[in-house]
Design an enzyme around this catalytic site. Structure first.
Site, PDB file in Angstrom:
ATOM      1  N   CYS A   1      -1.904  -0.501   1.506  1.00 28.74           N
ATOM      2  CA  CYS A   1      -0.798   0.215   0.851  1.00 28.74           C
ATOM      3  C   CYS A   1      -0.183  -0.502  -0.346  1.00 28.74           C
ATOM      4  O   CYS A   1       0.022   0.083  -1.403  1.00 28.74           O
ATOM      5  CB  CYS A   1       0.303   0.496   1.858  1.00 28.74           C
ATOM      6  SG  CYS A   1      -0.198   1.660   3.117  1.00 28.74           S
TER       7      CYS A   1
ATOM      8  N   VAL B   1       0.485   1.114  -4.008  1.00 31.70           N
ATOM      9  CA  VAL B   1       1.818   1.527  -4.476  1.00 31.70           C
ATOM     10  C   VAL B   1       2.151   0.852  -5.809  1.00 31.70           C
ATOM     11  O   VAL B   1       2.713   1.478  -6.708  1.00 31.70           O
ATOM     12  CB  VAL B   1       2.900   1.229  -3.415  1.00 31.70           C
ATOM     13  CG1 VAL B   1       4.287   1.558  -3.958  1.00 31.70           C
ATOM     14  CG2 VAL B   1       2.631   2.031  -2.152  1.00 31.70           C
TER      15      VAL B   1
END
Lengths: 509, 484
Positions: free
Chosen positions: A153, A157
């Site tokens: 992640c 991001v």
């Protein structure tokens, strides 16, 4: 005192001892401030009601006990099936620890994987330095033949660019200029582990195929897809190939790496699809996938390269295996040999021997979309009646194909398809409209406990039973193994029930 | 120092050099500071710790989320803990710590459930606060008997600028139940350790001395203790509680294994805080000492030597009644412990073990092994700080190999060269070690066994170490036609 050196009691028995039961009671009365027994009993009954089921299905944001993992677990699995390949997570260090643990708990095998150990400063400045240093360390220490980089992640991001980072790492000398590094962007907030498998498969093929000219030949590539039984199913595929004498390349072959022997040495890499074969796989006539929803992007890519493509939905049992074999035969020009026809006959024989115990019984099934579809089809062949068919990571296409499958058989009439739902939904379904049996992963043991519907453990992950992954689930032989697994649970359930009075506690069944 | 130890030390130092030589120069320099051979008498183990892991080396560490949700909050049974973010973190930690509890799961307790906001791309783009609000609302519909909710942040939450504290305040007020925001995103800190600290701070700021239990009348006694840092893995906390209650103490809270919110809220009502896992919960003990003048002490319930020592040390803080109680408990259990030793020590005496674990075990279990006659020849921590390595110096012997934040490569080489009779570590290390022909026990999950704490637990510990080491299978891992 409950404990003795003579007969040592562990957690299984120790806490049933009166001394401990007294402790639990005292703790509850004096310190816990738990709801009253009445309140608990009321709510425990309420969660089995139709009214609760409606509220449960009205959930829009909350997810409870989902049956899916995130993309990188699929990456790790896919990469492990290639010769000397080390998966490399570009992200926080906990991610890789979790992926490795998850796979090890299922396969009871080591699962090697490194990470770029991004921390707060990397979140601010980007993870380039982590990549440069990480690739150099991984290359020096673990001597891989290929590194399979993917993201978790944090890197997604903040928008880290893997391609550019890897190019810069090469320039800085972390890895040789021509060292193969596949890379895929695999955020955990998109798709699930089956999409991660697809993304990594496509990236590995691109790594070896891009910029090369295809000389169409006669061989066929097979992609197995993410599969908790990948070890034994890969061996089945190879047996079939060799029996047919077909020229086939299995892309991502985990049969060795997730089943290494204990003989005094630890093999961090073992077997897998040779990298040379991956390059040659470009020239194949066709690429076929055994799991449609594990390979959508990869098959598009193969098609773009000029190959024929075809996909199946976890071929298990008779009809699905027939179709697979005939397709393989058509593509390779090799006849299906008598030995395979005999295997087919043996499965038919076994089903005939046992049909009376399964016919008309209802089964709920959950898991990955292809697995649920393959399993449902086999249950229909057995004369079983699929009831609640649930896939947390199944989408609209899956739903449509499932409905068509159910419509194809009179045994499918009561089947209900539940896409994108979780196992708390399944709990409500089983509490209000129970099936005779439930088929799925170890997570289902909580459903079995709560609803009393016996769980037949087939799926991923299987944490609380050992070595199931060493036996196949696909094709005729896998069908036989699945049949036996179902029958064993059915007979055990009947014996449990009938031993109370002894009536019908039969020696021969 | 005798000559033999000097030889052993020289060998082990050479082994460290050999291992370091495989690294690129820069990383070798970094890793060298984390590896050492212990010199008896030194005040610490001589290794650096709590430093960022090198990328690409296969660290065994986990993240802050693992430290908060996985360790501190997860076992707290009557609250619903949201794994806030994408599905994976909650999925991989679902039911893996074996934090036992009593209750009706899904009704009044929620430990073995995976509750997540399952972030999708739109939540990253538009922010997750609205979804979080809805998740909390739906939790109250699905699980009306919950005592509260905690928000366990995963990586994206802290990167997209969500304001989970505002959501917590708003929803806490609206539902009249506790909502605790925890900023334990995995990129914070260098290991699980910061997650423990963040979780302790959340307990301090949102829970301790607050909430519904505060309003309720609670009669205290001079014998009230709170046990901190026992997560009831395989029932550990129960096997500890039985001893403390037996000696006359009243365990008014036990954090956080089998704990309820009320036990946390009333955590400041004890006369003494007893801490087992120092690493994960010392912060809250220090806070209670400063804020409420509650003293705290460390204890060790692994193995009869340390158990008896700890029971007596705890009793020292109380009156004669409790002192007599401690002696009574020791006298009650000692014959059983001796019988366990009589059964297993002859089978284990002189065996060598290596450890690599987390919070307290690399030192705490050393004496339990010692009770069985097993020598610890190597030990290290995933996420220790320097105070842990200082404490460890009391538990280990001269020439012990010490490795901090060990890498997969190093551990494999150390095991292969030192060939211990047993390795105690985690799931990621288990199977590779066994393939090498070396017996192994998981020391995080107790390898699906337990309890290991207390006298009842020691019997299980001894049995398990014996079955690992003395299984007939280890002698059979070479094919006879190859063995020669």
């Amino acid at each position: 005192m409950p404990q003795s050196a003579l007969k040592i009691k562990d957690h299984i028995d120790l806490f049933n001892d009166p001394e401990y039961l007294e402790i639990f009671k005292r703790k509850r009365e004096q310190f816990e401030d738990m709801p009253s027994d009445d309140e608990v009993a009321k709510q425990a009954a309420y969660i089995n009601s139709m009214e609760y089921r409606e509220k449960n299905f009205a959930r829009e944001a909350l997810v409870i006990n989902p049956a899916k993992a995130c993309q990188p677990v699929g990456v790790a699995y896919c990469a492990a099936g290639f010769e000397g390949t080390l998966a490399f997570t570009h992200g926080s260090l906990g991610c890789a620890a979790y992926f490795r643990s998850h796979l090890s708990r299922h396969f009871k095998e080591p699962s090697a994987m490194v990470c770029s150990a991004m921390t707060e400063d990397a979140a601010v400045f980007g993870g380039l330095n982590n990549m440069v240093e990480g690739l150099a360390n991984a290359y020096a220490l673990y001597k891989p033949k290929m590194i399979a980089v993917h993201t978790s992640c944090i890197a997604e991001v903040i928008g880290d660019d893997l391609n550019s980072f890897i190019i810069q790492s090469r320039e800085k000398g972390s890895i040789p200029a021509d060292f193969p590094v596949a890379f895929a962007h695999t955020p955990s907030f998109v798709g699930s582990h089956i999409v991660g498998y697809d993304n990594m498969m496509k990236s590995i093929l691109s790594n070896f195929w891009e910029g090369k000219e295809r000389k169409a030949g006669g061989s066929v590539n097979i992609i197995g897809g993410f599969d908790g039984y990948g070890v034994a199913n890969a061996r089945e595929i190879k047996d079939i190939i060799s029996a047919m004498g077909a020229d086939v390349t299995l892309l991502s072959d985990v049969s060795d790496i997730y089943d290494t022997p204990a003989d005094g040495s630890y093999r961090m890499y073992d077997g897998g699809t040779p990298l040379e074969a991956v390059t040659k796989a470009l020239d194949a006539k066709a690429t076929i996938s055994l799991q449609e929803w594990c390979s959508a992007k990869t098959l598009d890519f193969a098609k773009d390269k000029g190959q024929d493509v075809a996909s199946f939905n976890y071929p298990m049992g008779l009809g699905a295996t027939d179709e697979f074999l005939m397709k393989l035969s058509a593509l390779t020009g090799k006849a299906i040999p008598e030995s395979i026809a005999k295997d087919r006959g043996r499965l038919v024989d076994a089903i005939e021997d046992s049909l009376s115990w399964i016919h008309g019984k209802s089964f709920s099934i959950y898991g990955d979309p292809d697995f649920v579809m393959g399993m449902t089809r086999f249950v229909l062949e057995l004369g079983g009646e699929p009831l609640h068919l649930l896939s947390t990571n199944g989408g609209n296409e899956w739903e449509a194909k499932m409905k068509a499958l159910l419509a194809s058989s009179p045994f499918g009439a009561s089947g209900q398809v539940w896409k994108g739902k979780d196992l708390w939904h399944m709990r409500s379904l089983l509490a209000t409209e129970p099936s005779d049996y439930l088929i799925g992963s170890s997570y289902g043991k909580y459903l079995e406990k709560d609803t009393g519907v016996p769980l037949i453990r087939i799926g991923f992950p299987i944490f609380d039973r050992h070595h199931h992954h060493r036996f196949p689930t696909m094709f005729y032989k896998g069908g036989l193994r699945v049949l036996v697994t179902i029958l064993d649970k059915i007979f055990d359930t009947i014996d449990e029930k009938t031993k109370v009075t002894g009536i019908s506690y039969d020696l021969t069944r | 120092m005798d000559g033999m130890n000097q030889d052993v030390k020289a060998e082990r130092k050479a082994l460290i050099e050999e291992v370091l030589s495989a690294y690129p120069e820069k990383t070798a320099k970094k890793r060298a500071r984390h590896l050492n051979v212990y010199d008896e008498g030194k005040p610490d183990c001589g290794v650096k710790s709590n430093i960022k892991s090198a990328p690409g080396v296969m660290t065994i560490r986990g993240c802050a989320y693992a430290g908060s949700k996985g360790v501190v909050f997860g076992p707290l049974k009557d609250m619903v803990h949201i794994s806030h973010g994408p599905v994976g973190c909650g999925q991989y930690s679902w039911s893996q710590r074996r934090n036992y509890y009593t209750g009706t799961t899904g009704v009044d307790t929620f430990v073995t459930m995976q509750i997540t906001s399952d972030f999708q791309e739109r939540d990253i783009v538009f922010g997750g606060d609205k979804k979080l609000e809805k998740v909390i609302d739906e939790i109250h519909v699905m699980f009306p008997l919950n005592k509260g909710v905690s928000i366990q942040s995963e990586c994206p939450v802290g990167l997209i600028g969500d304001d989970i504290e505002a959501v917590a305040k708003k929803k806490g007020k609206e539902h009249g139940k506790m909502v605790v925001p925890v900023r334990c995103e995995g990129f914070r800190g260098v290991s699980q350790s910061l997650g423990h600290h963040i979780a302790n701070d959340a307990v301090r700021d949102w829970m301790l001395g607050k909430g519904k239990a505060k309003a309720k009348e609670f009669e205290t006694t001079p014998y009230d203790v709170v046990v901190i840092g026992d997560y009831n893995i395989g029932g550990d906390a129960w096997a500890s509680r039985i001893l403390l209650e037996d000696m006359g103490l009243r365990v008014i809270g036990l954090w956080s294994g089998d704990a309820t919110l009320a036990e946390i809220e009333r955590g400041n009502k004890g006369k003494l805080n007893l801490i087992h896992c120092y690493r994960s919960m010392n912060y809250i003990c220090r806070h209670m000492e400063e804020q409420y003048n509650i003293p705290w002490m460390e204890y060790n319930f692994f193995g009869p030597t340390q158990i008896a020592r700890s029971l007596r040390a705890i009793a020292e803080k109380f009156d004669d009644k409790i002192k007599a109680g401690a002696e009574r408990v020791i006298a009650k259990y000692e014959p059983m412990a001796q019988a366990v030793l009589a059964k297993y020590k002859p089978r284990l005496e002189g065996k060598k073990a290596m450890l690599y674990v987390g919070g307290l075990r690399p030192r705490h279990v050393a004496d339990a092994y010692g009770d069985l006659g097993i020598d610890i020849i190597g030990t290290g921590y995933e996420f220790a700080h320097s105070d842990d390595y200082q404490r460890t110096a009391d538990n280990i012997k001269d020439a012990t190999l010490v490795y901090d934040d060990v890498t997969g490569y190093e551990l494999e080489k150390f095991i292969d060269k030192l060939r211990p009779d047993l390795v105690g570590s985690g799931i990621k290390e288990k199977y590779s070690t066994q393939k090498m022909g070396v017996p192994f026990r998981q020391l995080h999950s107790w390898d699906y066994s337990g309890p290991y704490h207390g006298y009842d637990g020691f019997a299980v510990f001894a049995r398990d170490m014996d079955m690992a080491i003395n299984s007939p299978v280890w002698a059979l891992n070479k094919a006879p036609w190859k063995a020669a």
